[in-house]
Design a protein around this motif. Structure first.
Motif, PDB file in Angstrom:
ATOM      1  N   THR A 129       3.593  -6.490  -7.646  1.00 31.57           N
ATOM      2  CA  THR A 129       2.896  -5.269  -8.024  1.00 31.57           C
ATOM      3  C   THR A 129       3.751  -4.396  -8.929  1.00 31.57           C
ATOM      4  O   THR A 129       4.845  -3.987  -8.540  1.00 31.57           O
ATOM      5  N   PRO A 130       3.282  -4.080 -10.130  1.00 23.46           N
ATOM      6  CA  PRO A 130       4.024  -3.151 -10.988  1.00 23.46           C
ATOM      7  C   PRO A 130       3.767  -1.706 -10.544  1.00 23.46           C
ATOM      8  O   PRO A 130       2.617  -1.294 -10.341  1.00 23.46           O
ATOM      9  N   GLY A 180       0.819  -1.212   0.000  1.00 24.41           N
ATOM     10  CA  GLY A 180       0.000   0.000   0.000  1.00 24.41           C
ATOM     11  C   GLY A 180       0.849   1.256   0.000  1.00 24.41           C
ATOM     12  O   GLY A 180       1.807   1.403  -0.765  1.00 24.41           O
ATOM     13  N   GLU A 181       0.525   2.167   0.915  1.00 30.19           N
ATOM     14  CA  GLU A 181       1.223   3.452   0.967  1.00 30.19           C
ATOM     15  C   GLU A 181       2.638   3.340   1.520  1.00 30.19           C
ATOM     16  O   GLU A 181       3.402   4.320   1.502  1.00 30.19           O
ATOM     17  N   ASP A 182       3.050   2.147   1.993  1.00 31.46           N
ATOM     18  CA  ASP A 182       4.426   1.959   2.445  1.00 31.46           C
ATOM     19  C   ASP A 182       5.432   2.324   1.363  1.00 31.46           C
ATOM     20  O   ASP A 182       6.558   2.741   1.665  1.00 31.46           O
ATOM     21  N   VAL A 183       5.051   2.159   0.094  1.00 33.44           N
ATOM     22  CA  VAL A 183       6.011   2.381  -0.989  1.00 33.44           C
ATOM     23  C   VAL A 183       6.474   3.835  -1.044  1.00 33.44           C
ATOM     24  O   VAL A 183       7.544   4.120  -1.582  1.00 33.44           O
ATOM     25  N   PHE A 184       5.697   4.751  -0.487  1.00 31.59           N
ATOM     26  CA  PHE A 184       6.091   6.157  -0.506  1.00 31.59           C
ATOM     27  C   PHE A 184       7.173   6.461   0.533  1.00 31.59           C
ATOM     28  O   PHE A 184       7.869   7.468   0.419  1.00 31.59           O
ATOM     29  N   GLY A 221      -2.453  -1.270  -3.009  1.00 29.10           N
ATOM     30  CA  GLY A 221      -3.576  -0.959  -2.131  1.00 29.10           C
ATOM     31  C   GLY A 221      -3.350   0.342  -1.387  1.00 29.10           C
ATOM     32  O   GLY A 221      -2.342   1.033  -1.557  1.00 29.10           O
ATOM     33  N   LEU A 222      -4.304   0.681  -0.549  1.00 30.03           N
ATOM     34  CA  LEU A 222      -4.212   1.888   0.270  1.00 30.03           C
ATOM     35  C   LEU A 222      -5.021   1.680   1.543  1.00 30.03           C
ATOM     36  O   LEU A 222      -6.212   1.389   1.484  1.00 30.03           O
ATOM     37  N   ARG A 223      -4.351   1.814   2.659  1.00 26.50           N
ATOM     38  CA  ARG A 223      -5.038   1.727   3.945  1.00 26.50           C
ATOM     39  C   ARG A 223      -5.613   3.100   4.295  1.00 26.50           C
ATOM     40  O   ARG A 223      -5.252   4.109   3.708  1.00 26.50           O
ATOM     41  N   LEU A 278      -3.367  -1.286  10.703  1.00 27.11           N
ATOM     42  CA  LEU A 278      -4.783  -0.970  10.557  1.00 27.11           C
ATOM     43  C   LEU A 278      -5.520  -2.182  10.013  1.00 27.11           C
ATOM     44  O   LEU A 278      -4.982  -2.945   9.208  1.00 27.11           O
ATOM     45  N   PRO A 279      -6.761  -2.373  10.422  1.00 25.92           N
ATOM     46  CA  PRO A 279      -7.534  -3.491   9.867  1.00 25.92           C
ATOM     47  C   PRO A 279      -7.785  -3.289   8.384  1.00 25.92           C
ATOM     48  O   PRO A 279      -7.937  -2.166   7.911  1.00 25.92           O
ATOM     49  N   HIS A 280      -7.819  -4.404   7.659  1.00 25.15           N
ATOM     50  CA  HIS A 280      -8.043  -4.334   6.226  1.00 25.15           C
ATOM     51  C   HIS A 280      -9.011  -5.427   5.823  1.00 25.15           C
ATOM     52  O   HIS A 280      -8.864  -6.576   6.241  1.00 25.15           O
ATOM     53  N   GLN A 281      -9.997  -5.058   5.053  1.00 25.08           N
ATOM     54  CA  GLN A 281     -10.975  -6.021   4.588  1.00 25.08           C
ATOM     55  C   GLN A 281     -10.622  -6.477   3.179  1.00 25.08           C
ATOM     56  O   GLN A 281     -10.663  -5.676   2.239  1.00 25.08           O
ATOM     57  N   PRO A 282     -10.233  -7.754   2.995  1.00 26.55           N
ATOM     58  CA  PRO A 282      -9.844  -8.241   1.659  1.00 26.55           C
ATOM     59  C   PRO A 282     -11.008  -8.188   0.669  1.00 26.55           C
ATOM     60  O   PRO A 282     -12.164  -8.078   1.053  1.00 26.55           O
ATOM     61  N   GLY A 283     -10.653  -8.243  -0.612  1.00 21.00           N
ATOM     62  CA  GLY A 283     -11.688  -8.333  -1.635  1.00 21.00           C
ATOM     63  C   GLY A 283     -11.548  -7.352  -2.763  1.00 21.00           C
ATOM     64  O   GLY A 283     -12.492  -7.118  -3.499  1.00 21.00           O
ATOM     65  N   ASP A 284     -10.362  -6.738  -2.923  1.00 20.24           N
ATOM     66  CA  ASP A 284     -10.217  -5.717  -3.960  1.00 20.24           C
ATOM     67  C   ASP A 284      -8.996  -5.942  -4.838  1.00 20.24           C
ATOM     68  O   ASP A 284      -8.551  -5.037  -5.519  1.00 20.24           O
ATOM     69  N   ASP A 285      -8.418  -7.136  -4.822  1.00 21.57           N
ATOM     70  CA  ASP A 285      -7.302  -7.506  -5.700  1.00 21.57           C
ATOM     71  C   ASP A 285      -6.085  -6.595  -5.552  1.00 21.57           C
ATOM     72  O   ASP A 285      -5.423  -6.261  -6.538  1.00 21.57           O
ATOM     73  N   THR A 286      -5.777  -6.197  -4.338  1.00 25.33           N
ATOM     74  CA  THR A 286      -4.610  -5.362  -4.084  1.00 25.33           C
ATOM     75  C   THR A 286      -3.511  -6.203  -3.446  1.00 25.33           C
ATOM     76  O   THR A 286      -3.704  -7.369  -3.089  1.00 25.33           O
TER      77      THR A 286
END
Length: 254
Positions: A234-235, A99-103, A185-187, A213-221
């Motif tokens: 992830t590209p 997710g946003e860790d890449v920044f 993805g993005l938390r 943070l809690p994350h609800q799967p289901g969005d192909d991230t």
């Protein structure tokens, strides 16, 4: 194939040793140019206000008194100036970069620098489930699956300024449920926590801690893939332009 290895956990990090063993399955021309000390969370920062030093530990093994980005620049501009690497691998990071860790990630940023230079670049990170493990974090899953993840990437045509971000789930190698191509993805924002403490003289100081943070799967991230014990591939690309806003901005300035 000439391979450059780097990281953000530092030259002596166990994850870099694991990455070296993975790289050995791909080539015998492997070079290491990594930060001398832990540079986690330094993102794409450069050392501009003090000189950098380069220390050689052996044949094709170097440490830099700088950031991950500095290390790649030093490798391309000095250590390997005679012949650039064909592949840059950054990691294996102690902890996920999802997710946003890449920044914030120095691991991903080193791969970004390689992508900017037009070199095939991959960041690799190993998530762990228990906090406070220190150097006891296991890289067994990354080692067992690393070659299987990397080898198909060697023949793909990466787009300009594109890199690959790989995350391994915190399960034993035999429990991995496959490799999945994902989007970033993005938390919800709010992971940062400030822990205030006092020194013996009564002055406050702070530790920056990142909660989960809690994350609800289901969005192909990438977050979904890791939650389902899959390896996330992830590209990422370095053009941050939000193209959908260009027409709106153009109209605003007419």
């Amino acid at each position: 194939m000439r391979i450059l290895l780097t990281n953000d956990d530092g030259y002596h990090a166990p994850g870099l040793a694991a990455l070296e063993r993975i790289a050995a399955t791909l080539s015998d021309d492997v070079w290491i140019v990594a930060p001398a000390e832990d540079q986690s969370g330094t993102s794409r920062s450069l050392t501009l206000t003090r000189p950098m030093r380069l220390r050689q530990f052996g044949e094709r093994r170097f440490a830099v008194t700088g950031t991950p980005t500095d290390s790649v620049l030093m490798a391309l501009g000095e250590v390997m100036a005679d012949r650039k690497p064909d592949l840059i691998l950054s990691g294996v990071n102690r902890g996920a970069n999802l997710g946003e860790d890449v920044f914030y990630s120095g691991t991903v940023s080193a791969a970004m620098e390689g992508a900017l230079a037009g070199i095939r670049s991959v960041a690799l990170s190993q998530r762990y489930a228990v906090q406070g493990l220190g150097d006891a974090v296991s890289f067994a899953t990354a080692e067992a699956w690393g070659e299987r993840v990397l080898r198909p990437l060697l023949s793909l045509d990466f787009g300009p300024r594109t890199l690959i971000n790989v995350n391994f789930p915190p399960v034993p190698p035999e429990a991995v449920r496959g490799i999945r191509a994902t989007r970033q993805g993005l938390r919800d924002y709010g992971r940062a926590k400030l822990e205030r403490r006092s020194d013996p003289r009564g002055y406050d100081y702070y530790w920056l801690a990142l909660g989960r943070l809690p994350h609800q799967p289901g969005d192909d991230t990438d977050l979904d893939a890791i939650a389902e014990d899959c390896i996330a591939v992830t590209p990422l690309h370095l053009d941050l332009t939000h193209r959908a806003s260009l027409a709106m901005l153009g109209a605003a300035y007419r």
